[in-house]
Design a protein around this motif. Sequence first.
Motif, PDB file in Angstrom:
ATOM      1  N   LEU A  99       0.832  -1.210   0.000  1.00  0.00           N
ATOM      2  CA  LEU A  99       0.000   0.000   0.000  1.00  0.00           C
ATOM      3  C   LEU A  99       0.863   1.255   0.000  1.00  0.00           C
ATOM      4  N   SER A 100       0.297   2.325  -0.514  1.00  0.00           N
ATOM      5  CA  SER A 100       0.979   3.617  -0.422  1.00  0.00           C
ATOM      6  C   SER A 100       0.279   4.453   0.641  1.00  0.00           C
ATOM      7  N   GLY A 101       0.925   5.537   0.980  1.00  0.00           N
ATOM      8  CA  GLY A 101       0.372   6.405   2.016  1.00  0.00           C
ATOM      9  C   GLY A 101      -0.044   7.740   1.440  1.00  0.00           C
ATOM     10  N   GLY A 102       0.004   8.771   2.273  1.00  0.00           N
ATOM     11  CA  GLY A 102      -0.437  10.081   1.834  1.00  0.00           C
ATOM     12  C   GLY A 102      -1.961  10.148   1.812  1.00  0.00           C
ATOM     13  N   GLU A 103      -2.480  11.169   1.155  1.00  0.00           N
ATOM     14  CA  GLU A 103      -3.918  11.420   1.134  1.00  0.00           C
ATOM     15  C   GLU A 103      -4.642  10.784  -0.052  1.00  0.00           C
ATOM     16  N   THR A 104      -3.977  10.730  -1.199  1.00  0.00           N
ATOM     17  CA  THR A 104      -4.678  10.308  -2.420  1.00  0.00           C
ATOM     18  C   THR A 104      -5.368   8.952  -2.307  1.00  0.00           C
ATOM     19  N   PRO A 105      -4.699   7.946  -1.738  1.00  0.00           N
ATOM     20  CA  PRO A 105      -5.331   6.615  -1.744  1.00  0.00           C
ATOM     21  C   PRO A 105      -6.455   6.433  -0.731  1.00  0.00           C
ATOM     22  N   ARG A 106      -6.693   7.420   0.134  1.00  0.00           N
ATOM     23  CA  ARG A 106      -7.755   7.270   1.146  1.00  0.00           C
ATOM     24  C   ARG A 106      -9.080   6.836   0.508  1.00  0.00           C
ATOM     25  N   GLU A 146       6.992   4.120   4.939  1.00  0.00           N
ATOM     26  CA  GLU A 146       6.364   4.447   6.218  1.00  0.00           C
ATOM     27  C   GLU A 146       7.131   5.557   6.884  1.00  0.00           C
ATOM     28  N   ARG A 147       6.420   6.311   7.665  1.00  0.00           N
ATOM     29  CA  ARG A 147       7.074   7.346   8.460  1.00  0.00           C
ATOM     30  C   ARG A 147       7.541   6.707   9.771  1.00  0.00           C
ATOM     31  N   VAL A 148       8.769   6.989  10.182  1.00  0.00           N
ATOM     32  CA  VAL A 148       9.307   6.396  11.407  1.00  0.00           C
ATOM     33  C   VAL A 148       8.872   7.251  12.594  1.00  0.00           C
ATOM     34  N   ARG A 185       1.285   8.023  10.466  1.00  0.00           N
ATOM     35  CA  ARG A 185       1.727   6.758   9.867  1.00  0.00           C
ATOM     36  C   ARG A 185       0.821   6.314   8.728  1.00  0.00           C
ATOM     37  N   ASN A 186       1.447   5.764   7.683  1.00  0.00           N
ATOM     38  CA  ASN A 186       0.665   5.271   6.544  1.00  0.00           C
ATOM     39  C   ASN A 186      -0.162   4.055   6.939  1.00  0.00           C
ATOM     40  N   ASP A 187       0.377   3.230   7.851  1.00  0.00           N
ATOM     41  CA  ASP A 187      -0.411   2.042   8.223  1.00  0.00           C
ATOM     42  C   ASP A 187      -1.628   2.454   9.062  1.00  0.00           C
ATOM     43  N   LEU A 233       1.224   3.185  -5.593  1.00  0.00           N
ATOM     44  CA  LEU A 233       2.197   4.258  -5.433  1.00  0.00           C
ATOM     45  C   LEU A 233       1.521   5.605  -5.581  1.00  0.00           C
ATOM     46  N   GLY A 234       2.053   6.585  -4.857  1.00  0.00           N
ATOM     47  CA  GLY A 234       1.598   7.961  -5.043  1.00  0.00           C
ATOM     48  C   GLY A 234       2.698   8.749  -5.739  1.00  0.00           C
ATOM     49  N   LEU A 235       2.403  10.014  -5.978  1.00  0.00           N
ATOM     50  CA  LEU A 235       3.357  10.879  -6.661  1.00  0.00           C
ATOM     51  C   LEU A 235       3.402  12.213  -5.927  1.00  0.00           C
ATOM     52  N   GLY A 236       4.586  12.600  -5.521  1.00  0.00           N
ATOM     53  CA  GLY A 236       4.715  13.910  -4.883  1.00  0.00           C
ATOM     54  C   GLY A 236       4.816  15.005  -5.930  1.00  0.00           C
ATOM     55  N   ALA A 237       4.533  16.205  -5.527  1.00  0.00           N
ATOM     56  CA  ALA A 237       4.529  17.329  -6.489  1.00  0.00           C
ATOM     57  C   ALA A 237       5.896  17.541  -7.116  1.00  0.00           C
ATOM     58  N   GLY A 273       7.944  14.958  -7.650  1.00  0.00           N
ATOM     59  CA  GLY A 273       8.354  13.745  -8.359  1.00  0.00           C
ATOM     60  C   GLY A 273       8.726  12.562  -7.491  1.00  0.00           C
ATOM     61  N   HIS A 274       8.596  12.700  -6.159  1.00  0.00           N
ATOM     62  CA  HIS A 274       8.933  11.531  -5.341  1.00  0.00           C
ATOM     63  C   HIS A 274       7.837  10.485  -5.423  1.00  0.00           C
ATOM     64  N   THR A 275       8.220   9.254  -5.106  1.00  0.00           N
ATOM     65  CA  THR A 275       7.243   8.182  -4.949  1.00  0.00           C
ATOM     66  C   THR A 275       7.725   7.274  -3.826  1.00  0.00           C
ATOM     67  N   ALA A 276       6.801   6.622  -3.157  1.00  0.00           N
ATOM     68  CA  ALA A 276       7.104   5.982  -1.882  1.00  0.00           C
ATOM     69  C   ALA A 276       7.810   7.050  -1.038  1.00  0.00           C
ATOM     70  N   SER A 277       9.001   6.728  -0.485  1.00  0.00           N
ATOM     71  CA  SER A 277       9.767   7.814   0.141  1.00  0.00           C
ATOM     72  C   SER A 277      11.113   7.966  -0.547  1.00  0.00           C
ATOM     73  N   LEU A 278      11.059   7.768  -1.862  1.00  0.00           N
ATOM     74  CA  LEU A 278      12.236   8.007  -2.712  1.00  0.00           C
ATOM     75  C   LEU A 278      12.100   9.418  -3.285  1.00  0.00           C
ATOM     76  N   GLY A 313      -1.782  20.135  -8.750  1.00  0.00           N
ATOM     77  CA  GLY A 313      -0.434  20.277  -8.189  1.00  0.00           C
ATOM     78  C   GLY A 313       0.509  19.175  -8.625  1.00  0.00           C
ATOM     79  N   LYS A 314      -0.044  18.099  -9.187  1.00  0.00           N
ATOM     80  CA  LYS A 314       0.803  16.959  -9.597  1.00  0.00           C
ATOM     81  C   LYS A 314       1.078  16.974 -11.101  1.00  0.00           C
ATOM     82  N   ALA A 315       0.512  17.966 -11.825  1.00  0.00           N
ATOM     83  CA  ALA A 315       0.577  17.925 -13.298  1.00  0.00           C
ATOM     84  C   ALA A 315       2.000  17.907 -13.822  1.00  0.00           C
TER      85      ALA A 315
HETATM   86  C1  6PG Z   1       3.855   9.106   1.979  1.00  0.00           C
HETATM   87  C2  6PG Z   1       3.517   8.447   0.656  1.00  0.00           C
HETATM   88  C3  6PG Z   1       3.998   9.323  -0.439  1.00  0.00           C
HETATM   89  C4  6PG Z   1       2.754   9.830  -1.113  1.00  0.00           C
HETATM   90  C5  6PG Z   1       3.039  11.059  -1.913  1.00  0.00           C
HETATM   91  C6  6PG Z   1       1.735  11.680  -2.423  1.00  0.00           C
HETATM   92  O1  6PG Z   1       4.390   8.445   2.877  1.00  0.00           O
HETATM   93  O2  6PG Z   1       3.523  10.295   2.085  1.00  0.00           O
HETATM   94  O3  6PG Z   1       3.830   7.162   0.541  1.00  0.00           O
HETATM   95  O4  6PG Z   1       4.828   8.734  -1.374  1.00  0.00           O
HETATM   96  O5  6PG Z   1       2.221   8.808  -1.941  1.00  0.00           O
HETATM   97  O6  6PG Z   1       3.688  11.985  -1.056  1.00  0.00           O
HETATM   98  O7  6PG Z   1       0.999  12.041  -1.276  1.00  0.00           O
HETATM   99  P1  6PG Z   1      -0.480  12.644  -1.427  1.00  0.00           P
HETATM  100  O8  6PG Z   1      -1.342  11.524  -1.928  1.00  0.00           O
HETATM  101  O9  6PG Z   1      -0.850  13.047  -0.019  1.00  0.00           O
HETATM  102  O10 6PG Z   1      -0.394  13.803  -2.385  1.00  0.00           O
END
Ligand code: 6PG
Length: 294
Positions: A39-46, A72-74, A82-84, A139-143, A145-150, A198-200
């Motif tokens: 699973l991914s975290g952040g807001e989008t997958p809610r 995951e956030r430590v 936490r994403n979990d 996976l999500g996408l940060g504004a 270009g990050h994904t996961a915590s890369l 914001g992700k365009a």
């Molecule tokens: C995290 C996520 C991270 C997330 C992106 C997008 O731990 O935050 O795994 O990779 O998918 O930051 O986050 P949003 O969905 O909140 O824009």
Amino acid sequence: MADVRVFANAAELNLRAAEAVAAIISSAVRARGRCSLALSGGETPRALYDVLATTFREQIPWPQVHVFWGDERVVPVGSALRNDQMAREMLLSKVACPEAHIHPMATGPVSADEAARDYEETMRQYFSDNRPRFDLVLLGLGAEGHTASLFPNSPALDEQVRWVRAVEVPADPPSRLTLTLPVLSQAANAYFLVAGAGKARALRAALNETTDPKTCPAAAIRLADGALTWWVDTTAANTHRDQDKSKGATEGADQKPVPQDPIGANVDDSEVSRSGETGKTSDAPRDEERPLHK
Ligand code: 6PG
């Protein structure tokens, strides 16, 4: 060419993505008796997790699903950061996935690096053939270009041996664990969920093969032996039109070169084509200029 599916609204995007997630899980369980889902975290997958926990709750063989995380956030277990924690609230508390099949990251009072090593051990117990090939990675996408915590320019982007790395990231909280690119790129299926204007820019960069993955880690996710699908909404798929065009500049007339994207790629509109009714993109070749929206 990337499989990019563009949807007019979040409800349709999450419904169709959940339908596809359910199909992958069911297929894996039919074939191998179990499914590995990261699973991914952040807001989008809610919203997606909510649809999986409700509309598709009965269609997914939850007792055979093993849940992992891409990052995951430590921070202490139970923290809202936490994403979990989010996944438990939106999904896992509502479906019959056994606790023994839920594999959270960084749950103990150890250093982040030790937690990364512990998680790799957890993964090795599941992937006993020493090949960490998830049936599906979300996976999500940060504004930027990050994904996961890369994140851009992270040393973890060069990791070719370890499956999990502890990283310090330019986001709050900074201490994270993340699956590494060798693991993410050998998934059988990977789904990016991307929504919002914001992700365009990051989306265009991630879809462009000239992008330097160091500047846009999402661009590094290329499945050698798997299917990568982008589930995006029209606002993320939109591009920033040259303002001059709004003053009557003729479409197509010696347009200014696409501005160097801050993520480091020359991108153009042809990377993301408008979906048809089914959410499928056209099969136009990458270099064909295709306006996103009429
Ligand atoms: C995290 C996520 C991270 C997330 C992106 C997008 O731990 O935050 O795994 O990779 O998918 O930051 O986050 P949003 O969905 O909140 O824009």
